[in-house]
Design a protein around this motif. Sequence first.
Motif, PDB file in Angstrom:
ATOM      1  N   GLN A  23      51.432  91.347   4.322  1.00 36.14           N
ATOM      2  CA  GLN A  23      52.546  92.273   4.561  1.00 36.14           C
ATOM      3  C   GLN A  23      53.036  92.876   3.248  1.00 36.14           C
ATOM      4  N   PHE A  24      53.064  92.054   2.209  1.00 41.04           N
ATOM      5  CA  PHE A  24      53.496  92.544   0.897  1.00 41.04           C
ATOM      6  C   PHE A  24      52.586  93.666   0.399  1.00 41.04           C
ATOM      7  N   VAL A  25      51.276  93.481   0.479  1.00 36.67           N
ATOM      8  CA  VAL A  25      50.341  94.486  -0.021  1.00 36.67           C
ATOM      9  C   VAL A  25      50.401  95.746   0.841  1.00 36.67           C
ATOM     10  N   ALA A  26      50.551  95.582   2.154  1.00 34.71           N
ATOM     11  CA  ALA A  26      50.649  96.744   3.036  1.00 34.71           C
ATOM     12  C   ALA A  26      51.886  97.571   2.703  1.00 34.71           C
ATOM     13  N   LEU A  27      53.013  96.897   2.456  1.00 36.87           N
ATOM     14  CA  LEU A  27      54.237  97.622   2.105  1.00 36.87           C
ATOM     15  C   LEU A  27      54.125  98.232   0.719  1.00 36.87           C
ATOM     16  N   ALA A  28      53.435  97.561  -0.203  1.00 39.73           N
ATOM     17  CA  ALA A  28      53.226  98.128  -1.537  1.00 39.73           C
ATOM     18  C   ALA A  28      52.519  99.477  -1.436  1.00 39.73           C
ATOM     19  N   SER A  29      51.521  99.564  -0.565  1.00 45.65           N
ATOM     20  CA  SER A  29      50.804 100.825  -0.378  1.00 45.65           C
ATOM     21  C   SER A  29      51.745 101.919   0.114  1.00 45.65           C
ATOM     22  N   VAL A  30      52.606 101.570   1.071  1.00 51.14           N
ATOM     23  CA  VAL A  30      53.547 102.543   1.624  1.00 51.14           C
ATOM     24  C   VAL A  30      54.557 102.988   0.565  1.00 51.14           C
ATOM     25  N   LEU A  31      55.147 102.026  -0.150  1.00 47.92           N
ATOM     26  CA  LEU A  31      56.169 102.360  -1.145  1.00 47.92           C
ATOM     27  C   LEU A  31      55.607 103.223  -2.261  1.00 47.92           C
ATOM     28  N   GLU A  32      54.389 102.935  -2.706  1.00 47.84           N
ATOM     29  CA  GLU A  32      53.788 103.758  -3.767  1.00 47.84           C
ATOM     30  C   GLU A  32      53.552 105.179  -3.267  1.00 47.84           C
ATOM     31  N   GLY A  33      53.128 105.302  -2.000  1.00 45.66           N
ATOM     32  CA  GLY A  33      52.930 106.630  -1.442  1.00 45.66           C
ATOM     33  C   GLY A  33      54.223 107.416  -1.357  1.00 45.66           C
ATOM     34  N   VAL A  34      55.301 106.752  -0.939  1.00 42.28           N
ATOM     35  CA  VAL A  34      56.606 107.412  -0.879  1.00 42.28           C
ATOM     36  C   VAL A  34      57.067 107.799  -2.285  1.00 42.28           C
ATOM     37  N   GLY A  35      56.795 106.927  -3.265  1.00 43.85           N
ATOM     38  CA  GLY A  35      57.169 107.245  -4.644  1.00 43.85           C
ATOM     39  C   GLY A  35      56.487 108.499  -5.152  1.00 43.85           C
ATOM     40  N   VAL A  36      55.212 108.643  -4.858  1.00 43.55           N
ATOM     41  CA  VAL A  36      54.481 109.851  -5.254  1.00 43.55           C
ATOM     42  C   VAL A  36      55.127 111.078  -4.626  1.00 43.55           C
ATOM     43  N   SER A  37      55.418 111.007  -3.324  1.00 46.54           N
ATOM     44  CA  SER A  37      56.008 112.141  -2.618  1.00 46.54           C
ATOM     45  C   SER A  37      57.413 112.455  -3.123  1.00 46.54           C
ATOM     46  N   ALA A  38      58.146 111.416  -3.538  1.00 47.22           N
ATOM     47  CA  ALA A  38      59.500 111.617  -4.052  1.00 47.22           C
ATOM     48  C   ALA A  38      59.485 112.385  -5.369  1.00 47.22           C
ATOM     49  N   TYR A  39      58.666 111.948  -6.315  1.00 50.07           N
ATOM     50  CA  TYR A  39      58.586 112.654  -7.602  1.00 50.07           C
ATOM     51  C   TYR A  39      58.082 114.074  -7.411  1.00 50.07           C
ATOM     52  N   LEU A  40      57.102 114.234  -6.542  1.00 52.49           N
ATOM     53  CA  LEU A  40      56.548 115.564  -6.307  1.00 52.49           C
ATOM     54  C   LEU A  40      57.602 116.486  -5.704  1.00 52.49           C
ATOM     55  N   GLY A  41      58.378 115.966  -4.756  1.00 51.79           N
ATOM     56  CA  GLY A  41      59.394 116.789  -4.119  1.00 51.79           C
ATOM     57  C   GLY A  41      60.543 117.149  -5.034  1.00 51.79           C
ATOM     58  N   ALA A  42      60.862 116.274  -5.985  1.00 51.80           N
ATOM     59  CA  ALA A  42      61.988 116.521  -6.891  1.00 51.80           C
ATOM     60  C   ALA A  42      61.619 117.427  -8.054  1.00 51.80           C
ATOM     61  N   ALA A  43      60.340 117.583  -8.325  1.00 51.94           N
ATOM     62  CA  ALA A  43      59.894 118.290  -9.532  1.00 51.94           C
ATOM     63  C   ALA A  43      60.466 119.697  -9.642  1.00 51.94           C
ATOM     64  N   ALA A  44      60.522 120.409  -8.523  1.00 49.37           N
ATOM     65  CA  ALA A  44      60.969 121.805  -8.566  1.00 49.37           C
ATOM     66  C   ALA A  44      62.436 121.945  -8.960  1.00 49.37           C
ATOM     67  N   ASP A  45      63.219 120.875  -8.824  1.00 49.05           N
ATOM     68  CA  ASP A  45      64.648 120.945  -9.134  1.00 49.05           C
ATOM     69  C   ASP A  45      64.981 120.511 -10.555  1.00 49.05           C
ATOM     70  N   ILE A  46      64.000 120.022 -11.300  1.00 49.50           N
ATOM     71  CA  ILE A  46      64.261 119.573 -12.668  1.00 49.50           C
ATOM     72  C   ILE A  46      64.297 120.779 -13.607  1.00 49.50           C
ATOM     73  N   MET A  47      65.401 120.941 -14.316  1.00 45.81           N
ATOM     74  CA  MET A  47      65.581 122.110 -15.187  1.00 45.81           C
ATOM     75  C   MET A  47      64.977 121.897 -16.579  1.00 45.81           C
ATOM     76  N   SER A  48      65.147 120.695 -17.120  1.00 46.14           N
ATOM     77  CA  SER A  48      64.674 120.416 -18.473  1.00 46.14           C
ATOM     78  C   SER A  48      63.156 120.262 -18.491  1.00 46.14           C
ATOM     79  N   LYS A  49      62.498 120.978 -19.356  1.00 45.91           N
ATOM     80  CA  LYS A  49      61.048 120.850 -19.482  1.00 45.91           C
ATOM     81  C   LYS A  49      60.659 119.449 -19.961  1.00 45.91           C
ATOM     82  N   THR A  50      61.501 118.874 -20.801  1.00 46.93           N
ATOM     83  CA  THR A  50      61.223 117.524 -21.294  1.00 46.93           C
ATOM     84  C   THR A  50      61.277 116.519 -20.153  1.00 46.93           C
ATOM     85  N   TYR A  51      62.337 116.599 -19.352  1.00 46.63           N
ATOM     86  CA  TYR A  51      62.465 115.690 -18.216  1.00 46.63           C
ATOM     87  C   TYR A  51      61.357 115.928 -17.193  1.00 46.63           C
ATOM     88  N   LEU A  52      60.976 117.188 -17.019  1.00 44.34           N
ATOM     89  CA  LEU A  52      59.905 117.498 -16.064  1.00 44.34           C
ATOM     90  C   LEU A  52      58.601 116.844 -16.504  1.00 44.34           C
TER      91      LEU A  52
END
Length: 307
Positions: free
Chosen positions: A115-144
């Motif tokens: 169960q731990f490994v299965a959830l790890a796969s899900v959480l990592e996938g959500v993390g990728v989608s989260a960073y990707l979705g937030a990228a367009a709103d980041i103003m600082s080139k350094t932070y981006l």
Amino acid sequence: MKFSQSVVALVAAAGVSVAAPLAKRQATAITDATILNYALTLEHLEDTFYREGLANYTEADFAAIGLDATFYTNLKEISADEMTHVAFLTAALTAAGATPVAQCTYDFGVSTPAQFVALASVLEGVGVSAYLGAAADIMSKTYLTDAASILTVESRHNAYIRQAVGESPFPVPFDTPLDFDEVYTLAAPFIVSCPATNPALPVMAFPELALGTTGPIVANQTITLLTPGYTLAAVDGSSPLYAAFITILGPIFVPATPVAGGFSAVVPDSPEINGQSYVVLTGCSDAVTDDTVVAGPAIVEITNPLP
């Protein structure tokens, strides 16, 4: 289109503002500090998840489910990466004069290494989608650039763990972005409470949408999407509801048909919908926004054969 709900249960995590599920979110300026704290919220969750997992399960426990010593070593490296991400984002916020959010209390609901490994796969996938979705709103080139650097590492984590659990490490040509509220909807069930001193984030959780279909899922298959603890219906009694599968090229809408406990929908046949996919319920067939989503996202693992 307006929809009514009954018996909707929402859990508000302290330190994070959660609006009513169908209420419009008040316009709030999204600053780079807000986005970094949003990212730090997710990194705290992942960091705690891996540290707890490594404390609860030994190398022998993972070996018993077919994952060798190399996997265990790499799991420790992933945990170290998440710890480093937390330290980096905390330092960046402090240097910018902002208050970084602190670690919350979590309940991941896992009781076995599998169960731990299965959830790890899900959480990592959500993390990728989260960073990707937030990228367009980041103003600082350094932070981006900083966020992009973390995103690529999270993507490698995701691919490695997916392969370890027998899933395609890269099932689609484009990863799927999720917006702030969609990600928070997926993260909120694991958050028990947060320090009252944490800066509030302008996010809300939509009503839960859960996959009710078991077994492998492929294109053109009818699946069930459950609305646990509440019912959802058009106020006028006749307006249609749609299941919107989110992709980088835009959502793909299919009719959502009422069934016992939720709705049924047919998985679209599209090269962008494979692997860990996301679907929301909406009364609009033109766009998916925070004002049109009425439930979800639900996570659907789709196992179409690769070319």
